[in-house]
Design an enzyme around this catalytic site. Structure first.
Site, short mmCIF file in Angstrom:
data_model
loop_
_atom_site.label_atom_id
_atom_site.label_comp_id
_atom_site.label_asym_id
_atom_site.label_seq_id
_atom_site.Cartn_x
_atom_site.Cartn_y
_atom_site.Cartn_z
N GLY A 17 -7.44 48.20 4.22
CA GLY A 17 -7.51 48.01 5.72
C GLY A 17 -6.48 47.26 6.38
O GLY A 17 -5.79 46.77 5.79
N ARG A 48 -11.78 52.04 -1.04
CA ARG A 48 -12.30 53.61 -1.59
C ARG A 48 -11.19 54.47 -1.73
O ARG A 48 -11.21 55.52 -2.27
CB ARG A 48 -13.29 54.06 -0.50
CG ARG A 48 -14.76 53.69 -0.23
CD ARG A 48 -15.44 54.18 0.65
NE ARG A 48 -14.93 53.81 2.14
CZ ARG A 48 -15.42 53.99 3.20
NH1 ARG A 48 -16.50 54.62 3.31
NH2 ARG A 48 -14.75 53.52 4.16
N LYS A 148 -15.23 37.21 11.14
CA LYS A 148 -15.98 36.85 12.49
C LYS A 148 -16.17 38.54 12.78
O LYS A 148 -15.39 39.08 12.44
CB LYS A 148 -15.58 36.09 13.66
CG LYS A 148 -14.16 36.90 14.06
CD LYS A 148 -14.08 36.37 15.63
CE LYS A 148 -14.13 37.62 16.61
NZ LYS A 148 -13.11 38.67 16.45
N HIS A 178 -9.71 32.75 12.20
CA HIS A 178 -8.48 32.54 12.02
C HIS A 178 -7.85 31.78 13.31
O HIS A 178 -6.99 31.02 12.96
CB HIS A 178 -7.73 33.98 11.87
CG HIS A 178 -7.53 34.43 13.28
ND1 HIS A 178 -8.47 35.06 13.93
CD2 HIS A 178 -6.55 34.64 13.92
CE1 HIS A 178 -7.83 35.64 15.22
NE2 HIS A 178 -6.53 35.34 15.36
N GLU A 216 -4.05 38.93 26.48
CA GLU A 216 -3.16 39.67 25.70
C GLU A 216 -2.67 40.76 26.55
O GLU A 216 -3.54 41.28 27.32
CB GLU A 216 -4.55 40.18 24.63
CG GLU A 216 -4.89 39.31 23.67
CD GLU A 216 -5.75 39.73 22.54
OE1 GLU A 216 -6.22 40.96 22.73
OE2 GLU A 216 -5.87 39.24 21.68
N ASP A 236 -16.14 39.09 21.32
CA ASP A 236 -14.89 39.25 20.47
C ASP A 236 -14.22 37.91 20.29
O ASP A 236 -13.46 37.42 19.45
CB ASP A 236 -14.02 40.37 20.85
CG ASP A 236 -12.93 40.81 19.97
OD1 ASP A 236 -12.94 40.63 18.80
OD2 ASP A 236 -11.67 40.39 20.67
N HIS A 241 -13.37 32.40 18.99
CA HIS A 241 -12.33 31.49 19.04
C HIS A 241 -12.26 30.45 20.34
O HIS A 241 -11.81 29.47 20.18
CB HIS A 241 -10.90 32.42 19.37
CG HIS A 241 -11.02 33.52 18.29
ND1 HIS A 241 -11.38 33.41 17.18
CD2 HIS A 241 -10.70 34.76 18.21
CE1 HIS A 241 -11.27 34.59 16.19
NE2 HIS A 241 -10.66 35.21 17.14
N LYS A 331 -8.00 41.84 27.77
CA LYS A 331 -6.83 42.71 27.00
C LYS A 331 -6.05 43.42 28.04
O LYS A 331 -6.55 43.58 29.38
CB LYS A 331 -7.58 43.59 26.22
CG LYS A 331 -8.12 42.95 24.97
CD LYS A 331 -8.52 43.86 23.90
CE LYS A 331 -8.95 43.15 22.77
NZ LYS A 331 -8.12 42.49 21.91
C1 BG6 Z 1 -9.52 38.93 17.00
C2 BG6 Z 1 -10.08 39.61 17.87
O1 BG6 Z 1 -10.40 37.83 16.13
O2 BG6 Z 1 -8.45 37.85 17.63
C3 BG6 Z 1 -8.93 40.51 18.75
O3 BG6 Z 1 -11.13 40.42 17.28
C4 BG6 Z 1 -7.78 39.76 18.97
O4 BG6 Z 1 -9.60 41.35 19.41
C5 BG6 Z 1 -7.43 38.67 18.11
O5 BG6 Z 1 -6.94 40.46 19.58
C6 BG6 Z 1 -6.58 37.63 18.70
O6 BG6 Z 1 -6.03 36.81 17.96
P1 BG6 Z 1 -4.44 36.57 17.47
O7 BG6 Z 1 -4.27 35.56 16.53
O8 BG6 Z 1 -3.98 37.91 17.28
O9 BG6 Z 1 -4.02 35.93 18.99
#
Ligand code: BG6
Length: 490
Positions: A17, A48, A148, A178, A216, A236, A241, A331
């Protein structure tokens, strides 16, 4: 990061993935090159897609060299660690085969299972692992990493927790976020608790409000089924975050950096967030969709899923009572920018009013999270000359020195799992508290028949998001720079 770690196996579910390709394998590769992986560490990809071991190694070699990170003997040493297992996650035979692969050797004592999978598979995979006896810790450790979102609301998070707890001890579960692994986010702790100058000012007496932005330019990037079905900007980004960033900014100093001390303080903040008044929702929460969202592949017709969300939150404790925390994310916005902007209160008297420098601007502390990893303090200063004129200047610091390598969030977090350091992973009560903050909003929006507001692609989102401030002259900070212009000529 500390020295080389114990032997173990890193098993990645969903190895073919996107997350594995762009984050997990490159992060493990860096850990290998930096000497953090013990010689016996093996990395097994499960998926898979059919691959023989050599074919899988070739594919990873290509991923790493195409991205410009993997070269030479380091790359060759890394691919030697790799193996691949094909199978269906619903099939007991797959877990038997996995058990055989893990075997009984040195590596078999300690195993990490990274579930880079759709959240609906967390429970079936955990059950499969448990039934095959692969989660039992005899003379080593077994750890499971889940991405998450942990559930899609409070109730589903409870069910998921219950299901995982049936087979795993809390110490075995690593709920990864993350964002918390980003150097600039970890730096929030250092800024606050390794320096003395901020602490006396870090409260309701000196701070007017705090803004947390994650903007973003990208859209859904092929994730429509996740985003439109279970996502939306609030679930999300904000539930996980941005509330984590808020917790790090607002928490009390922890007793130590031990996982439990740190997480105790974060959860206290999350629990102190005042429940949003659903009857006045528009003055506390804004949702919107970028124009053209419905034309994207995989979006259900008439979907109300928000691609932009902004919330105004209050933390009801002694330090923060009545200081608004504004959180926003979206976004397809104008710029890729994540930052924290702390606006200080105005001085108690405008001493310079009579001199012509009519408006003295407030101080701001700006912390860039990405792309700029900077800390900036904006202050007023006198413009040179005989007249009394002021302008905003900024005291700047880039966090890194030129040439210093910045670790990716996943490098740090994957190493923490190996080392058993859970400080940066979310405890269940944190997740629960975060769902309690956003659940009522999401529920109210789900019941609202009006479609979300629209905003043009490439803008800063809906104008209505500015109304959250409700104070003349207050607005979202779009940038880290002050314009440096003089205020008023004397
Ligand atoms: C992810 C979201 O957890 O974090 C995404 O699912 C998002 O939609 C992303 O784009 C943003 O993290 P980063 O590290 O790419 O800024």
């Amino acid at each position: 990061m500390s020295c080389a770690t114990e032997s173990h196996a890193y098993v990645i579910f969903g190895a073919t993935g996107n997350l594995a390709k762009i984050k997990l394998l490159p992060a493990l590769y860096q850990l290998h090159c930096l000497g953090y992986l013990a010689p016996g560490v093996k990395i097994l990809g499960c998926g898979r897609t059919p691959h023989e071991r050599d074919g899988w190694r070739d594919e990873v070699r290509k991923i790493l060299s195409d991205s410009g990170t993997g070269t030479g003997s380091c790359l060759e040493g890394f691919v030697e660690r790799l193996d691949y297992l094909i199978g269906s996650l619903q099939d007991a035979a797959f877990y038997q085969a996995l058990g055989n692969w893990i075997g009984t050797g040195e590596c078999a004592r300690n195993v990490i299972f990274y579930l880079s999978l759709s959240p609906g598979l967390y429970v079936p995979v955990t059950v499969g692992l448990a039934q095959a006896g692969l989660l039992a810790e005899s003379n080593g450790w077994r750890r499971v990493v889940v991405e998450k979102p942990f559930g899609h609301d409070l109730q589903s998070a409870r069910h998921l927790q219950h299901a995982l707890n049936t087979h795993l001890e809390e110490e075995q579960i690593y709920r990864i976020d993350h964002y918390v692994g980003k150097e600039s986010v970890q730096n929030l702790l250092v800024l606050r608790f390794a320096n003395m100058i901020l602490e006396p000012l870090w409260n309701r007496h000196y701070i007017d409000h705090v803004q947390i932005t994650h903007a973003e330019t990208v859209g859904l990037e092929g994730r429509a089924s996740y985003y439109d079905g279970h996502g939306g900007a609030t679930r999300d980004m904000i539930q996980s975050h941005l509330l984590q960033v808020l917790a790090l900014l607002a928490m009390e100093p922890p007793v130590s950096l031990e996982a439990e001390s740190l997480r105790d303080e974060k959860v206290k903040v999350l629990r102190s967030i005042r429940p949003l008044d659903i009857t006045q929702l528009a003055s506390h929460a804004v949702r919107a969709q970028y124009a053209g969202y419905h034309q994207e592949a995989g979006i259900s017709p008439g979907s109300h899923t928000e691609t932009y969300a902004a919330l105004k939150l209050y933390i009801d404790n002694w330090r923060w009572r009545d200081v608004p925390f504004y959180l926003r994310t979206g976004k397809r916005l104008k710029e890729r920018r994540s930052m924290v902007a702390v606006r200080f209160r105005e001085p108690p008297m405008q001493l310079f009013q009579g001199t012509g420098a009519a408006t003295v601007h407030p101080n701001w502390l700006l912390i860039g999270i990405q792309p700029d990893d900077v800390v900036r303090l904006e202050i007023s200063a006198k413009v040179p000359g005989v007249e009394t004129r002021t302008r905003q200047i900024s005291m700047d610091a880039s966090v890194g020195n030129p040439g210093e390598r910045k670790a990716d969030a996943y490098e740090d977090l994957l190493l923490d799992v190996i080392e058993g350091n859970r400080s940066l992973f979310l405890r269940y009560d944190e997740v629960k508290a975060a769902w309690s903050v956003v659940d009522p909003v999401m529920q109210a929006w789900a019941e609202d028949e009006h479609p979300p507001l629209q905003y043009p692609v490439g803008s800063w989102g809906p104008k209505a998001a500015s109304q959250l401030f409700g104070k003349a002259g207050q607005e979202w900070r779009q940038s880290l720079s002050c314009n440096g212009e003089a205020d008023v000529a004397g």
